[in-house]
Motif scaffolding. Structure first.
Motif, mmCIF file in Angstrom:
data_model
loop_
_atom_site.group_PDB
_atom_site.id
_atom_site.type_symbol
_atom_site.label_atom_id
_atom_site.label_comp_id
_atom_site.label_asym_id
_atom_site.label_seq_id
_atom_site.Cartn_x
_atom_site.Cartn_y
_atom_site.Cartn_z
ATOM 1 N N ASP A 221 0.859 -1.189 0.000
ATOM 2 C CA ASP A 221 0.000 0.000 0.000
ATOM 3 C C ASP A 221 0.893 1.235 0.000
ATOM 4 N N GLN A 222 0.872 1.994 -1.097
ATOM 5 C CA GLN A 222 1.801 3.112 -1.252
ATOM 6 C C GLN A 222 1.616 4.181 -0.176
ATOM 7 N N GLU A 223 0.377 4.481 0.180
ATOM 8 C CA GLU A 223 0.141 5.536 1.177
ATOM 9 C C GLU A 223 0.598 5.090 2.569
ATOM 10 N N ALA A 224 0.323 3.830 2.905
ATOM 11 C CA ALA A 224 0.775 3.304 4.202
ATOM 12 C C ALA A 224 2.305 3.301 4.257
ATOM 13 N N PHE A 225 2.916 2.979 3.119
ATOM 14 C CA PHE A 225 4.382 2.965 3.013
ATOM 15 C C PHE A 225 4.955 4.343 3.327
ATOM 16 N N LEU A 226 4.381 5.371 2.710
ATOM 17 C CA LEU A 226 4.871 6.740 2.937
ATOM 18 C C LEU A 226 4.689 7.153 4.401
ATOM 19 N N LYS A 227 3.571 6.773 5.002
ATOM 20 C CA LYS A 227 3.330 7.089 6.425
ATOM 21 C C LYS A 227 4.347 6.381 7.316
ATOM 22 N N ASP A 228 4.635 5.121 6.974
ATOM 23 C CA ASP A 228 5.616 4.360 7.765
ATOM 24 C C ASP A 228 6.996 5.025 7.705
ATOM 25 N N LEU A 229 7.353 5.504 6.529
ATOM 26 C CA LEU A 229 8.654 6.173 6.391
ATOM 27 C C LEU A 229 8.692 7.432 7.247
ATOM 28 N N GLU A 230 7.624 8.224 7.178
ATOM 29 C CA GLU A 230 7.578 9.469 7.963
ATOM 30 C C GLU A 230 7.726 9.189 9.450
ATOM 31 N N LYS A 231 7.088 8.145 9.903
ATOM 32 C CA LYS A 231 7.185 7.774 11.314
ATOM 33 C C LYS A 231 8.621 7.351 11.655
ATOM 34 N N ALA A 273 11.078 0.592 -16.108
ATOM 35 C CA ALA A 273 11.968 0.662 -14.956
ATOM 36 C C ALA A 273 11.377 -0.233 -13.877
ATOM 37 N N GLY A 274 12.142 -0.539 -12.845
ATOM 38 C CA GLY A 274 11.670 -1.430 -11.800
ATOM 39 C C GLY A 274 10.884 -0.693 -10.733
ATOM 40 N N CYS A 275 10.356 -1.465 -9.766
ATOM 41 C CA CYS A 275 9.583 -0.846 -8.691
ATOM 42 C C CYS A 275 10.487 0.012 -7.807
ATOM 43 N N GLY A 276 11.766 -0.334 -7.715
ATOM 44 C CA GLY A 276 12.684 0.467 -6.909
ATOM 45 C C GLY A 276 12.788 1.885 -7.427
ATOM 46 N N LYS A 277 12.956 2.010 -8.729
ATOM 47 C CA LYS A 277 13.056 3.345 -9.347
ATOM 48 C C LYS A 277 11.746 4.119 -9.168
ATOM 49 N N TYR A 278 10.635 3.416 -9.303
ATOM 50 C CA TYR A 278 9.340 4.079 -9.106
ATOM 51 C C TYR A 278 9.210 4.587 -7.676
ATOM 52 N N LEU A 279 9.524 3.747 -6.698
ATOM 53 C CA LEU A 279 9.384 4.145 -5.296
ATOM 54 C C LEU A 279 10.369 5.265 -4.935
ATOM 55 N N GLU A 280 11.554 5.235 -5.544
ATOM 56 C CA GLU A 280 12.513 6.324 -5.346
ATOM 57 C C GLU A 280 11.868 7.652 -5.724
ATOM 58 N N ASN A 281 11.263 7.675 -6.879
ATOM 59 C CA ASN A 281 10.607 8.905 -7.344
ATOM 60 C C ASN A 281 9.421 9.292 -6.466
ATOM 61 N N LEU A 282 8.683 8.270 -6.046
ATOM 62 C CA LEU A 282 7.535 8.515 -5.171
ATOM 63 C C LEU A 282 7.984 9.175 -3.866
ATOM 64 N N VAL A 283 9.021 8.614 -3.263
ATOM 65 C CA VAL A 283 9.515 9.123 -1.978
ATOM 66 C C VAL A 283 10.051 10.545 -2.145
ATOM 67 N N ARG A 284 10.811 10.763 -3.198
ATOM 68 C CA ARG A 284 11.414 12.087 -3.405
ATOM 69 C C ARG A 284 10.324 13.140 -3.596
ATOM 70 N N SER A 285 9.317 12.787 -4.407
ATOM 71 C CA SER A 285 8.300 13.798 -4.718
ATOM 72 C C SER A 285 7.327 14.015 -3.572
ATOM 73 N N ARG A 286 7.026 12.966 -2.822
ATOM 74 C CA ARG A 286 6.021 13.096 -1.768
ATOM 75 C C ARG A 286 6.611 13.500 -0.418
ATOM 76 N N LEU A 287 7.808 13.005 -0.112
ATOM 77 C CA LEU A 287 8.393 13.317 1.194
ATOM 78 C C LEU A 287 9.464 14.401 1.114
ATOM 79 N N GLY A 288 9.905 14.713 -0.096
ATOM 80 C CA GLY A 288 10.894 15.784 -0.249
ATOM 81 C C GLY A 288 12.238 15.484 0.387
ATOM 82 N N VAL A 289 12.597 14.211 0.479
ATOM 83 C CA VAL A 289 13.908 13.863 1.038
ATOM 84 C C VAL A 289 14.787 13.267 -0.055
ATOM 85 N N LYS A 290 16.071 13.157 0.257
ATOM 86 C CA LYS A 290 17.002 12.514 -0.655
ATOM 87 C C LYS A 290 16.591 11.060 -0.822
ATOM 88 N N ALA A 291 16.498 10.605 -2.050
ATOM 89 C CA ALA A 291 16.102 9.220 -2.295
ATOM 90 C C ALA A 291 16.954 8.631 -3.404
#
Lengths: 410, 410
Positions: A221-231, A273-291
């Protein structure tokens, strides 16, 4: 009548120890020169055999050279992805057995995964059907560890060791800066998460990275994933996330498909591209951190430096055991691993035999009870299962050029 | 008056042997207890030092533990990317030197690349300006091998060994099937192609893979590339292509920019894939053959298993030499490597000193005469230059968990 000859082939994707299994079969075959004539190898599996491509191991790898197989990655004999027809009435079967007869083959060994066991199943059934005395034995091989009726598969231990060591090193690399960062590590495994789970072996203490491990056995779950990272950022600076290439959401859509649905190259072709590259972009754009993302890629199955001594020894043992079983008249079987404890309660493995017809075309995934309820980690039970399989280093001899000395066909 | 203390820091991206240089500085510092008091480390470089984050090596890594640095990748002390202001009138300089005085620092060592040498330059010039007796020495470090006035840099040999060994293993992996394939391997190096050139060391015989090597020192022509591949397919089945991440066309456009100009993820953000992924898609769509790409990524700079013994020993030697030089009164210098031949004509390296002001902010690229006229290979001169640097394996001790036993700060 002259002694019967032995032939062995390799099939499917290579592993770091598929040549160790080959060494086990060939060395045991040569050791039984009282019963076995030549020890042949089919080049590029059953497909190459049909085209007449065969070598004799005493010529190809004489003397000491044969032992080089045990530290040489890739498939020495070459491989194929040839699936035999379902119908045993197909003319390819009499063609194959005519060739076996021409070469006076009495023992047939095939080293591979699910599809290769399917070949073993069909050939042994056809042999029974026509009353051929050829013994057909399957030698397991897959980094995916997804074969049933065996504790684990040769190839998994070395791949797991590569994953654990590399994740450990990437953790050290990520820790050098004091700036919030997320590193996504994409690990092989479309349907079974064994190899991704092995990243848990990289931890040195409670709460160490990788902090998140996602297997294809659960929904992502992408949204749960982002919340888990923030925590996690509340108490950690550098987060390591390990994901199977095959993670998918609750609807069954692969995460890697999320980007390819939009991205196209200048020729209008979809960029895959793989899921890793996709999630990298997701994290960078949504959390604004280095990914960043790291796809471990083929080194997972071909790193000589990361061969597990345990895996290597077991692969050789499985090869030898298969030859002994065939000499005892067994056929239509796959060599399996049975886990036992020695007198001190330590890990010990013995070989067994399983009916190949019950193994082929099935898949063993990580059991649900070895995945934590939050869905982003594995339990201590998994760690206890996998830890013994990565033990021990193999000393790979160096050539004068400073590189590992491998054997290969030109 | 009490003995002066030594302090050492690490900066920039880590390498497999940046901790070996650290070991050289620290062990040599501790060996001179007649002249040197404490041996301190700054945590996260000059930035962490300004925040008061310092450790004492006799407490942090007592006794035998110190030697573990020589096989531990990553930067043990942590790193930073902090650039000191150009103007020596900036208040950060008196602040730094006040802190040096408080800690009674007499010797300052900084291990890093171009930017770190800039720090060494500024601190030594400021020391001269205010008449401080602090000795400031730079220890070179970069996998990119792009520092001038030195034969090579610590870190390059291990990264080159990783590249050569991994390309060799990927070649074995690619050779298992008999179906036309192209494997693109993307290697680190934005402006200098030293590391990509090291893939030539993977070859075992004339005409072996990698068949194509593209450096950022030349322009990359996509159409010529495709034609070259088609020609190579006339005599080869599996083609390995090694490319620097920084390859660009004649107009100066990075090849990796060709896809990101079109591809966007579902959030509308540009997908940043590498040139390897772009070329994989290009080859698949234009030539219709099986294509894959492998980005070697951070393992190039953090693989313990691929540490070159030569590189490791030289890094330690450079660390020790720097301390000896500082004790002899040298300052504002970087330790350099000078290549010599021993009595038998074999490779031998001695340390030298170079004015750090002439080194910082400059870049050494692969000389044009070491690139073949067709622009897709390197010459034997390069191979002769690089081969000695990857020699020798390092025995990395295993922990009970089956992984390399590293040292780290929690």
């Amino acid at each position: 009548m002259s002694k019967k000859n032995l032939i062995v082939g390799q099939s499917g994707g290579p592993t770091a120890v598929i040549n160790s299994s080959l060494h086990g079969v060939v060395s045991e075959g040569l050791a039984h020169s009282d019963e076995i004539g030549h020890v042949y190898g089919m080049v590029n599996g059953i497909e190459g055999f049909l085209a007449g491509r065969v070598l004799d191991f005493e010529e190809a790898l004489p003397g000491e050279k044969l032992t080089y197989l045990t530290h040489t990655p890739g498939a020495y004999l070459g491989s194929c992805r040839y699936k035999l027809p379902e119908s045993l009435e197909d003319p390819v079967y009499p063609e194959l057995f005519r060739k076996f007869e021409e070469m006076n083959i009495g023992w047939f060994f095939y080293i591979g995964g699910n599809d290769s066991m399917d070949t073993v199943s069909k050939l042994s059934r056809y042999a029974a059907k026509i009353g051929s005395s050829i013994r057909v034995i399957g030698e397991p091989k897959t980094i995916d560890n997804d074969l049933i009726h065996t504790d684990h598969t040769p190839g998994f231990g070395s791949a797991a060791k590569y994953v654990a060591s590399t994740v450990r090193e990437i953790t050290l690399d990520a820790n050098v800066y004091e700036k919030k960062s997320v590193t996504i590590i994409e690990i092989m495994g479309r349907h079974a998460g064994w190899l991704t789970a092995a990243s848990a072996l990289a931890r040195k203490y409670d709460g160490d990275n990788p902090l998140f491990i996602y297997l294809p056995e659960t929904d992502f779950d992408q949204e749960a994933f982002l919340k888990d990272l923030e925590k996690a950022f509340e108490t950690n600076c550098n987060l390591i996330v390990c994901v199977s290439e095959g993670i998918h959401d609750a609807e069954g859509t692969f995460i890697c498909e999320y980007d390819s649905s939009v991205g196209t190259d200048t020729f209008g072709h979809k960029m895959l591209a793989g899921c890793g590259k996709y999630l990298e972009n997701l994290v960078r754009s949504r959390l604004g951190v280095k990914a960043r993302s790291v796809e471990l890629n083929v080194s997972q199955r071909c790193s000589a430096a990361m061969i597990s001594a345990t895996d290597q020894q077991e692969a050789v043992a499985a090869g030898k055991f298969g030859v002994q079983a065939a000499l005892n008249g067994e056929t239509g079987k796959m060599v399996s691993f049975i886990r036992e404890a020695d007198a001190d309660g330590n890990y010990q493995m013995v070989c067994g035999l399983e009916d190949v017809n019950e193994i082929c075309n099935q898949e063993k995934v990580v059991p649900a009870e070895w995945i934590t309820p939050d869905g982003h980690d594995v339990t201590e039970d998994f760690v206890r299962y996998a830890r013994p399989l990565i033990q021990g280093n193999v000393n790979v001899p160096l050539g004068e050029d400073g590189l590992p000395a491998f054997v290969y066909r030109k």
